[in-house]
Write a protein that holds these residues in place. Structure first.
Motif, short mmCIF file in Angstrom:
data_model
loop_
_atom_site.label_atom_id
_atom_site.label_comp_id
_atom_site.label_asym_id
_atom_site.label_seq_id
_atom_site.Cartn_x
_atom_site.Cartn_y
_atom_site.Cartn_z
N ASN A 1 0.79 -1.23 0.00
CA ASN A 1 0.00 0.00 0.00
C ASN A 1 0.83 1.29 0.00
OD1 ASN A 1 -3.08 0.79 0.33
ND2 ASN A 1 -1.93 2.22 1.59
N PRO A 2 1.92 1.38 0.80
CA PRO A 2 2.72 2.62 0.77
C PRO A 2 3.24 2.97 -0.62
CG PRO A 2 3.29 1.32 2.69
CD PRO A 2 2.41 0.45 1.84
N THR A 3 3.63 1.96 -1.39
CA THR A 3 4.14 2.22 -2.74
C THR A 3 3.01 2.72 -3.65
OG1 THR A 3 3.74 -0.06 -3.53
CG2 THR A 3 5.84 0.39 -2.47
N ASP A 4 1.80 2.22 -3.45
CA ASP A 4 0.65 2.65 -4.23
C ASP A 4 0.31 4.10 -3.92
OD1 ASP A 4 -1.05 1.91 -6.23
OD2 ASP A 4 -2.44 0.78 -4.99
N LEU A 5 0.34 4.44 -2.64
CA LEU A 5 0.04 5.81 -2.20
C LEU A 5 1.01 6.81 -2.83
CD1 LEU A 5 -1.54 7.72 -0.14
CD2 LEU A 5 0.47 7.40 1.31
N VAL A 6 2.30 6.53 -2.75
CA VAL A 6 3.31 7.43 -3.29
C VAL A 6 3.18 7.55 -4.80
CG1 VAL A 6 5.80 7.73 -3.65
CG2 VAL A 6 4.93 7.14 -1.38
N LYS A 7 2.89 6.44 -5.46
CA LYS A 7 2.71 6.47 -6.91
C LYS A 7 1.57 7.40 -7.31
CE LYS A 7 1.11 3.51 -10.67
NZ LYS A 7 0.48 2.22 -10.97
N VAL A 8 0.41 7.30 -6.63
CA VAL A 8 -0.73 8.15 -6.94
C VAL A 8 -0.43 9.61 -6.62
CG1 VAL A 8 -3.13 8.70 -6.31
CG2 VAL A 8 -2.46 6.34 -6.70
N ARG A 9 0.24 9.87 -5.49
CA ARG A 9 0.58 11.25 -5.12
C ARG A 9 1.47 11.89 -6.21
NH1 ARG A 9 0.46 12.52 0.64
NH2 ARG A 9 -1.49 11.61 1.41
N LEU B 1 3.57 7.71 10.17
CA LEU B 1 3.83 6.43 9.49
C LEU B 1 2.54 5.79 8.98
CD1 LEU B 1 5.97 4.28 8.73
CD2 LEU B 1 5.53 3.21 10.96
N GLY B 2 1.49 5.88 9.77
CA GLY B 2 0.23 5.26 9.39
C GLY B 2 -0.37 5.83 8.12
N ALA B 3 0.02 7.07 7.76
CA ALA B 3 -0.52 7.71 6.56
C ALA B 3 -0.13 6.96 5.29
CB ALA B 3 -0.03 9.16 6.46
N LEU B 4 0.96 6.18 5.37
CA LEU B 4 1.37 5.39 4.20
C LEU B 4 0.33 4.33 3.85
CD1 LEU B 4 5.19 4.91 4.89
CD2 LEU B 4 4.16 6.31 3.11
N TRP B 5 -0.56 4.04 4.80
CA TRP B 5 -1.62 3.07 4.54
C TRP B 5 -2.98 3.76 4.35
CZ3 TRP B 5 2.85 1.64 6.81
CH2 TRP B 5 3.43 0.45 6.35
N THR B 6 -2.94 5.07 3.97
CA THR B 6 -4.16 5.79 3.62
C THR B 6 -4.83 5.06 2.45
OG1 THR B 6 -3.24 7.93 4.27
CG2 THR B 6 -5.09 7.97 2.73
N GLY B 7 -6.15 4.94 2.53
CA GLY B 7 -6.88 4.29 1.45
C GLY B 7 -6.76 2.79 1.44
N MET C 1 -6.40 8.63 -2.06
CA MET C 1 -4.94 8.74 -2.01
C MET C 1 -4.47 10.10 -2.53
SD MET C 1 -3.57 4.99 -3.13
CE MET C 1 -3.51 3.66 -1.92
N GLY C 2 -5.20 10.66 -3.49
CA GLY C 2 -4.79 11.94 -4.07
C GLY C 2 -5.29 13.15 -3.30
N ASP C 3 -6.33 12.97 -2.48
CA ASP C 3 -6.94 14.07 -1.75
C ASP C 3 -7.18 13.65 -0.30
OD1 ASP C 3 -8.44 16.12 -0.70
OD2 ASP C 3 -9.95 16.13 -2.29
N PRO C 4 -6.34 14.10 0.65
CA PRO C 4 -6.45 13.67 2.05
C PRO C 4 -7.66 14.25 2.79
CG PRO C 4 -4.66 15.27 1.81
CD PRO C 4 -5.16 14.95 0.43
N SER C 5 -8.49 15.06 2.13
CA SER C 5 -9.65 15.67 2.82
C SER C 5 -10.78 14.66 3.09
CB SER C 5 -10.21 16.83 1.99
OG SER C 5 -10.86 16.37 0.81
N TYR C 6 -10.76 13.52 2.40
CA TYR C 6 -11.80 12.51 2.64
C TYR C 6 -11.56 11.83 3.99
CZ TYR C 6 -12.90 13.08 -2.33
OH TYR C 6 -13.24 13.58 -3.55
N LYS C 7 -12.65 11.70 4.79
CA LYS C 7 -12.51 11.14 6.14
C LYS C 7 -12.48 9.61 6.15
CE LYS C 7 -14.93 15.06 8.28
NZ LYS C 7 -15.31 15.75 7.05
N SER C 8 -13.12 8.98 5.16
CA SER C 8 -13.20 7.53 5.12
C SER C 8 -13.61 7.09 3.71
CB SER C 8 -14.24 7.02 6.13
OG SER C 8 -15.55 7.46 5.75
#
Length: 295
Positions: free
Chosen positions: A130-138, A169-175, A239-246
């Motif tokens: 998941n962290p690699t996916d997050l960084v890729k989308v960002r 650290l937990g933000a790397l597993w956003t989404g 992943m692209g917009d951190p404003s979503y709560k869930s």
């Protein structure tokens, strides 16, 4: 897909290589898909606010404004992702399928067993990747900047470090929720359908060659994009917009603000990408495995 002669390590490495090759080849289409998915609906009467108007227009606009290399934004974390996700989801597929099938891979395996095995390996693989996916989308989502504006991340390693420092650290597993759902389902659609289509066409007389792999790969891509597109949109937006709560918040806001068809934004580039990705990946994988089994 059954290759009892190959060890898990051999399957992992061959799968990772095939997935990385497919990723590098098709990433420009994926970049266009992400930009289309993240694009919000235009305000009534303001059509000019819609920057990207389709796959070719998106590719042309990115190339014109940011340069050709921008189409390969996120290639480094994309390769990181495929080494982990591609290697694990495919490398574990036969062992898990054998486990669910009672240890017997001889003869026909039921479609339900193939689906459950692929759901399992897809979920396990994306939890790790998941962290690699997050960084890729960002990295992919960052378009042309205003004059003097500074990019959030200078590259993949900078993105990992900045996200950990600023968001934890937990933000790397956003989404992770929609990503598990998306990748488990898409993995099941890809691997189970590839397995089933290949088995079916071999039964009706096709030889186990490039043409069989090509048809099975196209079938896998078609089923994957039809099933996974809505979840893919939610995953990209979170992943692209951190404003979503869930996940639910993202789904409801997307539905409310952009309508039901927003869940199929980027459908054509997604289909072109997944279809070509699966064909390239499975063709490459089958050739690598045949080469390994000869030695």
């Amino acid at each position: 897909m059954s290759d009892q002669e190959l060890s898990f390590a051999a399957l992992f490495v061959s799968s990772a290589i095939a997935a990385c090759f497919a990723e590098a080849t098709t990433l420009p289409i994926d970049t266009a898909k992400v930009r289309l998915q993240l694009q919000k609906k235009a305000v009534a009467g303001d059509a000019a606010a819609v920057k990207y108007k389709g796959l070719l227009d998106t590719v042309a606009t990115i190339t014109k404004e940011e340069g050709l290399a921008a189409l390969w934004k996120g290639i480094v974390p994309g390769l990181h992702r495929q080494c982990l996700f591609g290697g694990l989801r495919i490398g574990l597929y036969d062992p898990v399928k054998s486990f669910y099938g009672g240890g017997n891979l001889v003869g026909d395996i039921s479609l339900s067993t193939k689906i459950f095995a692929a759901l399992t390996t897809g979920a396990i693989a994306i939890i790790v990747a998941n962290p690699t996916d997050l960084v890729k989308v960002r990295l992919q989502s960052e378009g042309k900047l205003a004059a003097g504006a500074k990019r959030r991340y200078s590259g993949a390693l900078s993105a990992y470090a900045t996200i950990i420092r600023q968001e934890g650290l937990g933000a790397l597993w956003t989404g992770l929720g929609p990503n598990i759902a998306r990748n488990a389902i898409v993995n099941a659609a890809e691997l189970a359908s590839y397995d089933q289509v290949k088995q079916t066409i071999l039964k009706i007389g096709f030889a186990d060659n490039v043409w069989a792999h090509l048809l099975a790969g196209l079938g896998a891509g078609f089923f994957a994009v039809c099933i996974g597109s809505p979840i893919d949109v939610v995953k990209s937006r979170m992943m692209g917009d951190p404003s979503y709560k869930s996940t639910l918040d993202c789904f409801i806001r997307t539905l409310k603000n952009d309508g039901i068809f927003a869940f199929y934004k980027g459908f054509i580039p997604n289909f072109i990408r997944l279809g070509s990705w699966n064909v390239i990946m499975f063709l490459t994988l089958e050739q690598i495995k045949k080469s390994l089994m000869k030695h």
